[in-house]
Write a protein that holds these residues in place. Structure first.
Motif, PDB file in Angstrom:
ATOM      1  N   PRO A  77     -12.137   8.780   3.538  1.00 44.94           N
ATOM      2  CA  PRO A  77     -11.054   9.317   2.701  1.00 44.94           C
ATOM      3  C   PRO A  77     -11.064   8.702   1.309  1.00 44.94           C
ATOM      4  N   LEU A  78     -10.272   9.268   0.428  1.00 50.40           N
ATOM      5  CA  LEU A  78     -10.218   8.809  -0.956  1.00 50.40           C
ATOM      6  C   LEU A  78      -9.506   7.461  -1.060  1.00 50.40           C
ATOM      7  N   LEU A  79     -10.020   6.597  -1.924  1.00 46.99           N
ATOM      8  CA  LEU A  79      -9.431   5.274  -2.126  1.00 46.99           C
ATOM      9  C   LEU A  79      -8.297   5.299  -3.142  1.00 46.99           C
ATOM     10  N   HIS A  80      -8.284   6.320  -3.991  1.00 50.72           N
ATOM     11  CA  HIS A  80      -7.335   6.367  -5.106  1.00 50.72           C
ATOM     12  C   HIS A  80      -6.458   7.615  -5.042  1.00 50.72           C
ATOM     13  N   ASP A  81      -5.271   7.509  -5.649  1.00 45.60           N
ATOM     14  CA  ASP A  81      -4.558   8.705  -6.088  1.00 45.60           C
ATOM     15  C   ASP A  81      -5.334   9.274  -7.277  1.00 45.60           C
ATOM     16  N   HIS A  82      -5.377  10.583  -7.379  1.00 49.39           N
ATOM     17  CA  HIS A  82      -5.958  11.261  -8.535  1.00 49.39           C
ATOM     18  C   HIS A  82      -4.819  12.012  -9.220  1.00 49.39           C
ATOM     19  N   HIS A 105      -0.993   0.323  -9.703  1.00 48.64           N
ATOM     20  CA  HIS A 105      -2.216  -0.224 -10.279  1.00 48.64           C
ATOM     21  C   HIS A 105      -3.114   0.931 -10.702  1.00 48.64           C
ATOM     22  N   THR A 106      -3.374   1.018 -12.006  1.00 50.02           N
ATOM     23  CA  THR A 106      -4.290   2.031 -12.525  1.00 50.02           C
ATOM     24  C   THR A 106      -5.676   1.425 -12.612  1.00 50.02           C
ATOM     25  N   ASP A 107      -6.638   2.060 -11.974  1.00 53.58           N
ATOM     26  CA  ASP A 107      -8.002   1.543 -11.962  1.00 53.58           C
ATOM     27  C   ASP A 107      -8.783   2.031 -13.170  1.00 53.58           C
ATOM     28  N   ILE A 108      -8.682   3.337 -13.473  1.00 53.63           N
ATOM     29  CA  ILE A 108      -9.446   3.904 -14.581  1.00 53.63           C
ATOM     30  C   ILE A 108      -8.867   5.261 -14.956  1.00 53.63           C
ATOM     31  N   PHE A 109      -9.050   5.626 -16.209  1.00 52.22           N
ATOM     32  CA  PHE A 109      -8.806   6.998 -16.649  1.00 52.22           C
ATOM     33  C   PHE A 109     -10.171   7.672 -16.742  1.00 52.22           C
ATOM     34  N   LYS A 159      -6.152  10.011 -13.872  1.00 49.59           N
ATOM     35  CA  LYS A 159      -5.781   8.613 -13.635  1.00 49.59           C
ATOM     36  C   LYS A 159      -6.037   8.294 -12.172  1.00 49.59           C
ATOM     37  N   LEU A 160      -6.900   7.324 -11.922  1.00 49.12           N
ATOM     38  CA  LEU A 160      -7.188   6.888 -10.564  1.00 49.12           C
ATOM     39  C   LEU A 160      -6.501   5.551 -10.318  1.00 49.12           C
ATOM     40  N   GLY A 161      -5.688   5.486  -9.263  1.00 48.72           N
ATOM     41  CA  GLY A 161      -4.969   4.252  -8.984  1.00 48.72           C
ATOM     42  C   GLY A 161      -4.276   4.310  -7.644  1.00 48.72           C
ATOM     43  N   TRP A 162      -3.386   3.358  -7.402  1.00 45.61           N
ATOM     44  CA  TRP A 162      -2.660   3.291  -6.136  1.00 45.61           C
ATOM     45  C   TRP A 162      -1.417   2.434  -6.305  1.00 45.61           C
ATOM     46  N   SER A 163      -0.470   2.573  -5.404  1.00 44.06           N
ATOM     47  CA  SER A 163       0.744   1.751  -5.387  1.00 44.06           C
ATOM     48  C   SER A 163       0.456   0.472  -4.612  1.00 44.06           C
ATOM     49  N   THR A 164       0.922  -0.652  -5.140  1.00 40.54           N
ATOM     50  CA  THR A 164       0.709  -1.928  -4.474  1.00 40.54           C
ATOM     51  C   THR A 164       1.827  -2.195  -3.476  1.00 40.54           C
ATOM     52  N   SER A 165       1.637  -3.196  -2.635  1.00 43.74           N
ATOM     53  CA  SER A 165       2.651  -3.557  -1.647  1.00 43.74           C
ATOM     54  C   SER A 165       3.900  -4.118  -2.305  1.00 43.74           C
ATOM     55  N   GLN A 166       3.780  -4.540  -3.587  1.00 43.98           N
ATOM     56  CA  GLN A 166       4.928  -5.055  -4.334  1.00 43.98           C
ATOM     57  C   GLN A 166       5.709  -3.946  -5.042  1.00 43.98           C
ATOM     58  N   GLY A 167       5.285  -2.700  -4.824  1.00 42.65           N
ATOM     59  CA  GLY A 167       5.996  -1.576  -5.425  1.00 42.65           C
ATOM     60  C   GLY A 167       5.551  -1.242  -6.831  1.00 42.65           C
ATOM     61  N   LYS A 168       4.505  -1.908  -7.330  1.00 46.89           N
ATOM     62  CA  LYS A 168       3.982  -1.613  -8.655  1.00 46.89           C
ATOM     63  C   LYS A 168       2.816  -0.646  -8.540  1.00 46.89           C
ATOM     64  N   SER A 179       1.214   4.023 -22.767  1.00 46.92           N
ATOM     65  CA  SER A 179       2.303   3.090 -22.998  1.00 46.92           C
ATOM     66  C   SER A 179       1.810   1.671 -22.730  1.00 46.92           C
ATOM     67  N   GLN A 180       2.586   0.688 -23.132  1.00 53.05           N
ATOM     68  CA  GLN A 180       2.251  -0.698 -22.826  1.00 53.05           C
ATOM     69  C   GLN A 180       2.224  -0.919 -21.320  1.00 53.05           C
ATOM     70  N   GLU A 181       3.045  -0.180 -20.604  1.00 50.45           N
ATOM     71  CA  GLU A 181       3.042  -0.276 -19.145  1.00 50.45           C
ATOM     72  C   GLU A 181       1.728   0.251 -18.570  1.00 50.45           C
ATOM     73  N   ASN A 182       1.211   1.349 -19.142  1.00 54.32           N
ATOM     74  CA  ASN A 182      -0.086   1.881 -18.712  1.00 54.32           C
ATOM     75  C   ASN A 182      -1.195   0.848 -18.901  1.00 54.32           C
ATOM     76  N   LEU A 183      -1.214   0.208 -20.075  1.00 54.68           N
ATOM     77  CA  LEU A 183      -2.239  -0.794 -20.362  1.00 54.68           C
ATOM     78  C   LEU A 183      -2.079  -2.010 -19.456  1.00 54.68           C
ATOM     79  N   ALA A 184      -0.833  -2.358 -19.163  1.00 53.45           N
ATOM     80  CA  ALA A 184      -0.590  -3.474 -18.249  1.00 53.45           C
ATOM     81  C   ALA A 184      -1.125  -3.154 -16.854  1.00 53.45           C
ATOM     82  N   GLU A 185      -0.956  -1.906 -16.415  1.00 51.91           N
ATOM     83  CA  GLU A 185      -1.496  -1.472 -15.115  1.00 51.91           C
ATOM     84  C   GLU A 185      -3.016  -1.559 -15.104  1.00 51.91           C
ATOM     85  N   LEU A 186      -3.641  -1.126 -16.195  1.00 49.83           N
ATOM     86  CA  LEU A 186      -5.092  -1.148 -16.284  1.00 49.83           C
ATOM     87  C   LEU A 186      -5.648  -2.561 -16.251  1.00 49.83           C
TER      88      LEU A 186
END
Length: 273
Positions: A126-131, A105-109, A94-103, A214-221
């Motif tokens: 440096p890397l743009l995403h959490d892996h 964001h998943t970019d891609i699996f 899962k590649l993504g990052w935390s937003t400034s709003q505390g949510k 989860s629905q939360e995962n899809l919402a992040e995507l």
């Protein structure tokens, strides 16, 4: 849906799962190592490797290192220095990052069979995403500087790496276009089609996604709310296109799902590689 109509949907970049012998690995002692063997099979799928000399291929293979991760284990954090090319052998990232709003964001699996991190290696950034590992995940690491040294003096290999980067850049641009022009229903259907292509297997008369989302995962995507995702999933379920059970998604009618996923302003055939 008849079984015969869905068997063609397999991960397009996982040819290494099939038994082939084209000579690339036949004389390497490392063939006895299951994961090194898979690494070689994956590399064989990338055109740049086909342009290299036998000695260069051997050098790359001899420097492969295998790493194993458990579900939700962080492999890299955003802004970590990038020193290795990664070859994803099993599981997903899962590649993504935390937003400034505390949510989050998943970019891609990223699916198994993928070679990643070429751009930060070449640019020295440096890397743009959490892996983050999804399920049991196995990765082969290849020293980034070695990769650069091997390809930099081979024009054909360099062109093929450039082509690979361009394909992925084009896909990102298309995604940006789709997010700004298409309905949530179309974007969700397109995301599910991607997951079928790269993260699924056949289960009797259904296509089963092997990522539990989860629905939360899809919402992040899809950069939307869980409530909106729930509404769209319910609509697809009511049309007997999908079935959702405990975060597991079954595709019942891939043809209808693909029709919903069609964009209206352009027709793209770009595939993630």
């Amino acid at each position: 849906m008849k079984t015969s109509s869905i068997i063609e949907f397999k991960n397009p970049i996982s040819k290494y799962q099939h038994d082939v012998d084209d000579g690339l690995h036949s004389d390497y002692k490392v063939i006895n190592n299951e994961f090194i063997h898979k690494s070689i099979r994956i590399l064989e799928n990338y055109q740049f490797i086909q342009s290299l000399s036998h000695a260069d291929k051997s050098t790359l293979i001899q420097h492969l290192k295998i790493r194993k991760y458990y579900h939700n284990q962080t492999v890299y954090n955003q802004n970590d220095p990038c020193t290795d090319i990664n070859i994803l052998l099993e599981g997903a990232l899962k590649l993504g990052w935390s937003t400034s709003q505390g949510k989050y964001h998943t970019d891609i699996f990223v699916p198994s069979g993928t070679l990643i991190n070429i751009v930060p290696i070449v640019t020295g950034q440096p890397l743009l995403h959490d892996h983050i590992a999804q399920g049991r995940t196995v990765i082969a690491n290849l020293p980034g500087q070695l990769f650069v040294d091997v390809i930099r003096n081979n024009a054909d290999a360099l062109f093929m790496v450039l082509k690979l980067i361009c394909v992925r850049t084009q896909l990102n641009r298309e995604q940006n276009f789709i997010y700004s022009t298409e309905t949530l229903q179309t974007r969700l259907a397109k995301k599910l089609v991607f997951l079928v292509d790269y993260h699924s297997y056949q289960d009797k008369d259904k296509i089963l996604l092997n990522l539990k989302l989860s629905q939360e995962n899809l919402a992040e995507l899809l950069q939307t709310s869980r409530q909106s995702i729930n509404k769209e999933l319910a609509a697809l379920s009511n049309q007997n296109i999908i079935e959702v059970k405990y975060n597991q998604i079954f595709i019942l009618d891939f043809e209808k799902l693909s029709n919903i996923a069609q964009t209206h302003q352009f027709h793209s055939t770009t595939k993630f590689l």
